[in-house]
Write a protein that holds these residues in place. Structure first.
Motif, mmCIF file in Angstrom:
data_model
loop_
_atom_site.group_PDB
_atom_site.id
_atom_site.type_symbol
_atom_site.label_atom_id
_atom_site.label_comp_id
_atom_site.label_asym_id
_atom_site.label_seq_id
_atom_site.Cartn_x
_atom_site.Cartn_y
_atom_site.Cartn_z
ATOM 1 N N VAL A 93 51.331 33.460 65.523
ATOM 2 C CA VAL A 93 50.223 32.495 65.485
ATOM 3 C C VAL A 93 50.675 31.166 66.089
ATOM 4 O O VAL A 93 49.959 30.534 66.873
ATOM 5 C CB VAL A 93 49.716 32.302 64.033
ATOM 6 N N LEU A 94 51.888 30.709 65.734
ATOM 7 C CA LEU A 94 52.427 29.460 66.290
ATOM 8 C C LEU A 94 52.542 29.561 67.812
ATOM 9 O O LEU A 94 52.160 28.633 68.535
ATOM 10 C CB LEU A 94 53.810 29.157 65.707
ATOM 11 N N ASN A 95 53.055 30.680 68.292
ATOM 12 C CA ASN A 95 53.227 30.854 69.736
ATOM 13 C C ASN A 95 51.898 30.822 70.479
ATOM 14 O O ASN A 95 51.840 30.411 71.638
ATOM 15 C CB ASN A 95 53.953 32.176 70.018
ATOM 16 N N SER A 96 50.828 31.230 69.814
ATOM 17 C CA SER A 96 49.515 31.255 70.465
ATOM 18 C C SER A 96 48.816 29.896 70.424
ATOM 19 O O SER A 96 47.686 29.772 70.886
ATOM 20 C CB SER A 96 48.625 32.321 69.806
ATOM 21 N N GLY A 97 49.490 28.864 69.856
ATOM 22 C CA GLY A 97 48.892 27.534 69.817
ATOM 23 C C GLY A 97 47.845 27.393 68.733
ATOM 24 O O GLY A 97 46.795 26.780 68.944
ATOM 25 N N ARG A 98 48.143 27.948 67.545
ATOM 26 C CA ARG A 98 47.233 27.839 66.399
ATOM 27 C C ARG A 98 48.006 27.360 65.168
ATOM 28 O O ARG A 98 49.216 27.119 65.239
ATOM 29 C CB ARG A 98 46.566 29.189 66.123
ATOM 30 N N ILE A 99 47.301 27.242 64.060
ATOM 31 C CA ILE A 99 47.926 26.780 62.818
ATOM 32 C C ILE A 99 48.143 27.969 61.887
ATOM 33 O O ILE A 99 47.224 28.754 61.639
ATOM 34 C CB ILE A 99 47.052 25.725 62.112
ATOM 35 N N THR A 100 49.356 28.081 61.384
ATOM 36 C CA THR A 100 49.697 29.137 60.431
ATOM 37 C C THR A 100 49.621 28.581 59.022
ATOM 38 O O THR A 100 50.317 27.618 58.702
ATOM 39 C CB THR A 100 51.139 29.647 60.677
ATOM 40 N N GLU A 101 48.766 29.157 58.197
ATOM 41 C CA GLU A 101 48.766 28.792 56.772
ATOM 42 C C GLU A 101 49.510 29.872 56.005
ATOM 43 O O GLU A 101 49.097 31.026 55.985
ATOM 44 C CB GLU A 101 47.355 28.635 56.212
ATOM 45 N N MET A 102 50.631 29.474 55.393
ATOM 46 C CA MET A 102 51.411 30.388 54.556
ATOM 47 C C MET A 102 51.655 29.709 53.218
ATOM 48 O O MET A 102 51.928 28.511 53.164
ATOM 49 C CB MET A 102 52.762 30.722 55.204
ATOM 50 N N LYS A 103 51.531 30.457 52.156
ATOM 51 C CA LYS A 103 51.725 29.902 50.819
ATOM 52 C C LYS A 103 53.141 29.356 50.642
ATOM 53 O O LYS A 103 54.077 29.777 51.322
ATOM 54 C CB LYS A 103 51.459 30.970 49.745
ATOM 55 N N THR A 104 53.277 28.410 49.720
ATOM 56 C CA THR A 104 54.580 27.824 49.415
ATOM 57 C C THR A 104 55.578 28.913 49.010
ATOM 58 O O THR A 104 55.232 29.827 48.268
ATOM 59 C CB THR A 104 54.425 26.813 48.258
ATOM 60 N N GLY A 105 56.803 28.781 49.527
ATOM 61 C CA GLY A 105 57.854 29.740 49.171
ATOM 62 C C GLY A 105 57.890 30.975 50.044
ATOM 63 O O GLY A 105 58.728 31.849 49.851
ATOM 64 N N GLU A 106 56.978 31.062 51.044
ATOM 65 C CA GLU A 106 56.948 32.238 51.919
ATOM 66 C C GLU A 106 57.928 32.115 53.089
ATOM 67 O O GLU A 106 58.017 33.017 53.912
ATOM 68 C CB GLU A 106 55.525 32.450 52.455
ATOM 69 N N GLY A 107 58.614 30.966 53.204
ATOM 70 C CA GLY A 107 59.651 30.816 54.231
ATOM 71 C C GLY A 107 59.138 30.344 55.578
ATOM 72 O O GLY A 107 59.390 30.979 56.600
ATOM 73 N N ARG A 591 49.480 23.012 42.998
ATOM 74 C CA ARG A 591 49.441 24.367 42.411
ATOM 75 C C ARG A 591 50.478 25.270 43.085
ATOM 76 O O ARG A 591 51.132 26.092 42.442
ATOM 77 C CB ARG A 591 48.064 25.002 42.609
ATOM 78 N N GLY A 592 50.604 25.125 44.406
ATOM 79 C CA GLY A 592 51.467 25.993 45.188
ATOM 80 C C GLY A 592 52.950 25.832 44.916
ATOM 81 O O GLY A 592 53.762 26.630 45.386
ATOM 82 N N ARG A 593 53.324 24.795 44.151
ATOM 83 C CA ARG A 593 54.733 24.655 43.761
ATOM 84 C C ARG A 593 55.183 25.813 42.875
ATOM 85 O O ARG A 593 56.366 26.097 42.754
ATOM 86 C CB ARG A 593 54.945 23.348 42.966
ATOM 87 N N SER A 594 54.176 26.460 42.238
ATOM 88 C CA SER A 594 54.471 27.551 41.296
ATOM 89 C C SER A 594 54.030 28.883 41.887
ATOM 90 O O SER A 594 53.083 28.938 42.671
ATOM 91 C CB SER A 594 53.730 27.286 39.979
ATOM 92 N N GLY A 595 54.718 29.958 41.498
ATOM 93 C CA GLY A 595 54.307 31.303 41.914
ATOM 94 C C GLY A 595 54.761 31.693 43.298
ATOM 95 O O GLY A 595 54.059 32.402 44.014
ATOM 96 N N ARG A 596 55.975 31.273 43.693
ATOM 97 C CA ARG A 596 56.484 31.620 45.025
ATOM 98 C C ARG A 596 57.016 33.054 45.046
ATOM 99 O O ARG A 596 57.587 33.526 44.068
ATOM 100 C CB ARG A 596 57.582 30.644 45.458
ATOM 101 N N GLN A 597 56.804 33.744 46.167
ATOM 102 C CA GLN A 597 57.338 35.097 46.393
ATOM 103 C C GLN A 597 57.060 36.055 45.223
ATOM 104 O O GLN A 597 57.920 36.800 44.790
ATOM 105 C CB GLN A 597 58.852 35.008 46.645
ATOM 106 N N GLY A 598 55.822 36.002 44.693
ATOM 107 C CA GLY A 598 55.433 36.938 43.635
ATOM 108 C C GLY A 598 55.925 36.575 42.251
ATOM 109 O O GLY A 598 55.702 37.333 41.295
ATOM 110 N N ASP A 599 56.609 35.411 42.108
ATOM 111 C CA ASP A 599 57.061 34.984 40.778
ATOM 112 C C ASP A 599 55.851 34.655 39.902
ATOM 113 O O ASP A 599 54.810 34.227 40.405
ATOM 114 C CB ASP A 599 57.938 33.727 40.883
ATOM 115 N N PRO A 600 55.989 34.815 38.569
ATOM 116 C CA PRO A 600 54.892 34.398 37.691
ATOM 117 C C PRO A 600 54.788 32.868 37.674
ATOM 118 O O PRO A 600 55.744 32.173 38.022
ATOM 119 C CB PRO A 600 55.315 34.934 36.321
ATOM 120 N N GLY A 601 53.651 32.357 37.271
ATOM 121 C CA GLY A 601 53.446 30.913 37.200
ATOM 122 C C GLY A 601 52.115 30.595 36.562
ATOM 123 O O GLY A 601 51.308 31.495 36.288
ATOM 124 N N ARG A 602 51.893 29.310 36.342
ATOM 125 C CA ARG A 602 50.662 28.887 35.664
ATOM 126 C C ARG A 602 50.325 27.476 36.138
ATOM 127 O O ARG A 602 51.230 26.675 36.401
ATOM 128 C CB ARG A 602 50.922 28.909 34.164
#
Length: 921
Positions: A93-107, A591-602
């Motif tokens: 997506v980056l290479n195509s000149g667009r914006i990538t939305e990825m959740k926190t902790g996805e690297g 909110r996205g500070r919690s629950g990275r990479q499938g971890d539980p969170g609240r």
């Protein structure tokens, strides 16, 4: 309805975008075994092969599978991290000149490596933009190891670098830096008087990390380079002494609105109680008639203006501006909320991130008014030398892309302003975080008590808690409440941001309680159980050897595994929001500070009817309704419908803020077109080695215009028209032309002869340098005046809407009219000055004195001395010419050393004649 049916059968646009990426991901994965077959030493060789393929005419798309596979394998070998398929997808997506939305902790940091490497193969440079120096330095060192393994060079731009270091960093294949540094370098480059002093080399491909923060949150604040302006600092101190004499106009207790003055008579307006009105949403102050009269009385009472004048006179009206800014500073800008006082300076706090905006100052005298309010030394007001908005800076790139955890809510703005689409990439593992309904309280104290109680319960069982606050003041208030309750915690705000990495690294540790402003560690991960690397470094200290560090790390990793499982069993990181922000993105980031990479969170937000969002967009009316339906103090309510109504309020604010930013951009586009043209012309002049030809072309145009005017006047009145023409030529070019030569061709020939003689007298390079200096000096001076004019015009043009005129259209017409006049003025001024300067060379009157020099003197040293002396003489001539500007002024250029005859003995001591030795060249 039809759209919903299509979406049901075909999927949303985002679903289709993601589906289209899957075949390319498969092509990259098919090349994985090919990339794994190479030895470490072969990776730079493969990079060169890919570069050669590009040079032979292949495109980036042609070599994409191989380049991505190489970058993925390089990261695995160097960092021990293999990119997931969803990370490959994000990089596409980056290479195509667009914006990538990825959740926190996805690297995201690792995700961008493939796209950055592929685009760096063109040799035109890749810029990777981060939000602060810490992340720029961290990422360039961390990911830089991967690029260097592949044979590419990596640079990093930091705020404390000099010009040479910056140029070297920009010359690298990949360059990391902050948005501020990239923007300021662009402005500084276009203030240089020598092209070789420029540091940047073009705008090829850019990846913006946290793109929503940079292109949306910071888009309202332009970058400005300033110089010293008028010294009016004492006036701010004078005005601040009397600002407490002014009172706000009383509001209607029922509607909480100011009295409507539209239908009032002048007498009724004069009888209004109060001197000013506040607009909290747009942070404006307007004085009533009574307030204006009070300003006038204060100025006379304290002898700040003469007795026979008033504040309404043009020469005194500036005092209204000083009083306006003083009232704004006292009523609308608050310490520890909008700014902090640190080291004797007012430092602005970013409302979106909670970070200090280093080096930023409020404009239009507001910063000086706040300094006077806080009884600090007032810095002299500066004059704008160069300015650009982030919107217009980043739109210069041939290909722009970005990544963030929250962009979908602003997809419309990204599309309309930057022509960027947003693609939401699915998570590697399903999100396990539980987002609970908001709890709403009647007043703020009840809300804080509920938060402290909730934190106490979680802390006792060991669950880590992160509490987000909207300002420094509120983070410190909550910290005091937690201390009183005996809860050990860390505070992360603009006052202690230096410890940000350490605090955030431990925010997921067992029993950790972290109070943070909206900065909340953007760009860094919160790992459940804490950070073993950080703990190991803390255990052995910074001076420890690598062996000691690795031994400590092994111990910490064992402990981390136990802590991780324990915290996971407790429910993971609990994120508490103490207030809803104007933008849903900021809430989603928290909110996205919690629950990275499938971890539980609240996550849960605690809201009161006294919060800014509720107060400004719900108002007292909502609070009264809550009370009337039986809501008791201390008793919360929560319901999904309430969440939806709050989200609607946020959407309205987002739409309003988008319109503000779009309106600003519409105005700035006028300035941007003019800036691009001026900078292009400036670069042309710096690169032009035949400026005398340019001046002569301008002179021909001026002569043609003068003769056109002369012919028009001659038709109406023949008397003295020829004499007036001769005077016009003399005033414009400093040339006295006889009547028999007073034709267009005759004047042009005289001017051509004049400039040819000047070239012969001082040499073409010296004359070129003199003309270049005149051009650059005039362009820079006139451009500053134009910036000030446009700034004032933007403020004043809104009044034309009362005359049923479109302010933006009026701004464009007036702005471009003055710009055209400015270009004519620059051209005519430089042309006139070049022809008016007279150059006369006098031969030296002293004879050559023979100097005894040793026969073994180095030939090169003698030649160097001669060259140096010659340059000194030329520089003296050039400087003298530059300083001249008056009509007909003669410049005498005196030789700095005795003239050496061609047949004289060479001063190097060789015994040869000068013409056969050092004078041969």
């Amino acid at each position: 309805m039809f759209d919903k049916i299509l979406t049901f059968f075909l999927g949303s646009k985002n679903d289709r975008d993601v589906k289209a990426l899957k075949p390319i991901v498969a092509a990259v994965e098919a090349k994985e075994s090919w990339a794994q077959s190479f030895s470490d030493e072969q990776f730079p060789q493969q990079t060169q092969i890919l570069k050669d393929r590009l040079n032979k005419g292949e495109t980036l798309d042609d070599i994409l599978p191989e380049a991505f596979a190489l970058a993925r394998e390089a990261a695995r070998r160097v960092l021990g991290e293999r990119a997931y398929p969803v990370q490959i997808m994000g990089s596409l997506v980056l290479n195509s000149g667009r914006i990538t939305e990825m959740k926190t902790g996805e690297g995201k940091t690792l995700m961008c490596v493939c796209a950055a490497y592929l685009n760096s193969l063109t040799g035109k440079g890749v810029h990777i933009v981060t939000v602060n120096d810490y992340l720029a330095e961290r990422d360039s060192a961390w990911m830089g190891r991967v690029y260097k393994f592949l044979g590419q060079s990596v640079g990093c731009i930091l705020s404390n670098m000099d010009n040479e270091a910056r140029r070297a960093a920009y010359a690298c294949d990949l360059t990391y830096g902050t948005n501020n540094e990239f923007g300021f370098d662009y402005l500084r480059d276009n203030m240089q008087i020598d092209l070789s002093r420029k540091v940047q080399r073009g705008f090829n491909f850019c990846i913006v990390d946290e793109i929503d923060s940079i292109l949306i949150d910071e888009a309202r604040t332009p970058l400005i380079i300033s110089g010293q302006g008028e010294d009016d600092t004492y006036k701010y101190h004078e005005v601040d002494k009397y600002v407490n004499q002014f009172t706000e106009v009383a509001k209607d207790p029922k509607t909480n609105d100011y009295p409507d003055e539209v239908d009032m008579t002048p007498e009724q307006r004069a009888a209004l109680e109060g001197d000013y009105k506040l607009d909290e949403k747009s942070r404006r102050v307007s004085f009533t008639d009574k307030g204006m009269n009070k300003i006038n009385d204060i100025l006379h009472q304290h002898n700040l203006i003469s007795e026979d004048s008033t504040v309404f006179d043009e020469q005194n009206f500036e005092y209204v501006h000083y009083f306006t800014q003083a009232v704004r500073a006292h009523t609308l800008y608050h310490n520890d909320v909008d700014y902090v006082v640190k080291d004797g300076q007012v430092q602005i706090v970013d409302e979106f991130t909670g970070r200090i905006l280093e080096g930023r100052r409020y404009g239009d005298g507001l910063h000086q008014a706040i300094e006077a309010k806080e009884h600090l030394r007032i810095a002299q007001r500066n004059r704008t030398l160069a300015t650009i908005t982030f919107q217009n800076y980043f739109r210069m790139y041939d290909k722009l892309s970005g990544m963030t955890g929250t962009a979908a809510t602003e997809a419309v703005e990204f599309s309309k302003i930057y022509n960027l689409d947003v693609v939401v990439i699915p998570t590697n593992r399903p999100v396990a975080r539980k987002d609970e309904d908001d709890e709403v309280y009647l007043n703020e104290s009840d809300k804080w008590n509920a938060i402290v109680k909730e934190v106490d319960e979680c802390h006792k069982k060991g669950q880590p808690v992160l509490i987000g606050t909207v300002s420094v003041e509120k983070s410190e208030h909550l910290s005091a409440l937690l201390t009183r309750r005996g809860i050990k915690h860390e505070v992360l705000n603009a006052k202690n941001h230096a410890r940000e990495a350490m605090i955030i690294a431990e925010a997921g540790a067992k029993g950790a309680v972290t109070v943070a402003t909206n900065m909340a560690g953007r760009g860094t991960d919160i790992k459940l159980g804490g950070n073993p690397e950080m703990r190991a470094r803390k255990r052995v200290g910074t001076e420890a050897s690598q062996e000691q560090f690795e031994a400590a790390l092994a111990i910490e990793k064992e402990q981390y595994k136990k802590d991780y499982e324990e915290v996971k069993a407790l429910g993971g990181l609990y994120v508490i929001g103490s207030e809803r922000h104007e933008s849903r993105r900021i809430d989603n980031q928290l909110r996205g500070r919690s629950g990275r990479q499938g971890d539980p969170g609240r996550s849960k937000f605690y809201i009161s009817m006294d919060d800014d969002l509720m107060r400004l967009f719900g108002g007292e009316r909502m609070k009264k309704i809550m009370t009337s339906v039986g809501m008791e103090p201390g008793e919360p309510i929560n319901h999904p419908w309430l969440n939806k109504s709050i989200e609607k309020a946020q959407k309205k604010v987002e739409e309003r803020n988008f319109e503000i930013r779009k309106n600003l951009l519409d105005y700035d586009d006028v300035l941007n077109q003019q800036r691009k043209f001026i900078y292009e012309q400036r670069d042309e002049i710096l690169a032009d080695n035949n400026l005398s030809g340019r001046v002569m072309d301008n002179a021909k145009e001026s002569v043609a215009a003068i003769f056109e005017e002369y012919e028009a006047e001659k038709r109406h009145s023949k008397a003295n028209s020829q004499s007036a023409l001769a005077d016009k030529i003399k005033n414009t070019f400093g040339q006295i032309v006889q009547y028999d030569s007073l034709t267009k061709e005759g004047v042009t020939a005289i001017l051509q002869n004049d400039i040819t003689q000047k070239e012969m007298l001082v040499g073409k390079p010296n004359l070129n340098m003199f003309i270049r200096y005149q051009y650059i000096q005039m362009i820079d001076k006139k451009w500053l005046d134009q910036l000030e004019y446009l700034d004032g015009l933007r403020e004043a043009v809104h009044l034309r809407s009362y005359g049923s005129k479109n302010p933006l259209t009026e701004y464009k017409i007036d702005g471009f009219n003055t710009f055209d006049a400015m270009l004519d003025d620059i051209r005519d001024s430089v042309t006139s000055r070049v022809f008016k300067v007279k150059i006369q060379i006098q031969p030296a009157e002293r004879e050559i004195r023979q100097q005894n020099v040793h026969m073994n003197a180095q030939h090169q040293e003698a030649q160097s001395a001669i060259d140096s002396q010659t340059r000194s003489a030329q520089q003296a001539a050039q400087n003298s010419a530059m300083r001249s500007g008056r009509q007909g002024q003669s410049i005498t250029v005196t030789r700095a050393t005795p003239k050496i005859g061609r047949n004289d003995p060479c001063p190097c001591g060789s015994g040869k004649k000068y013409k056969n030795c050092c004078g041969k060249n």
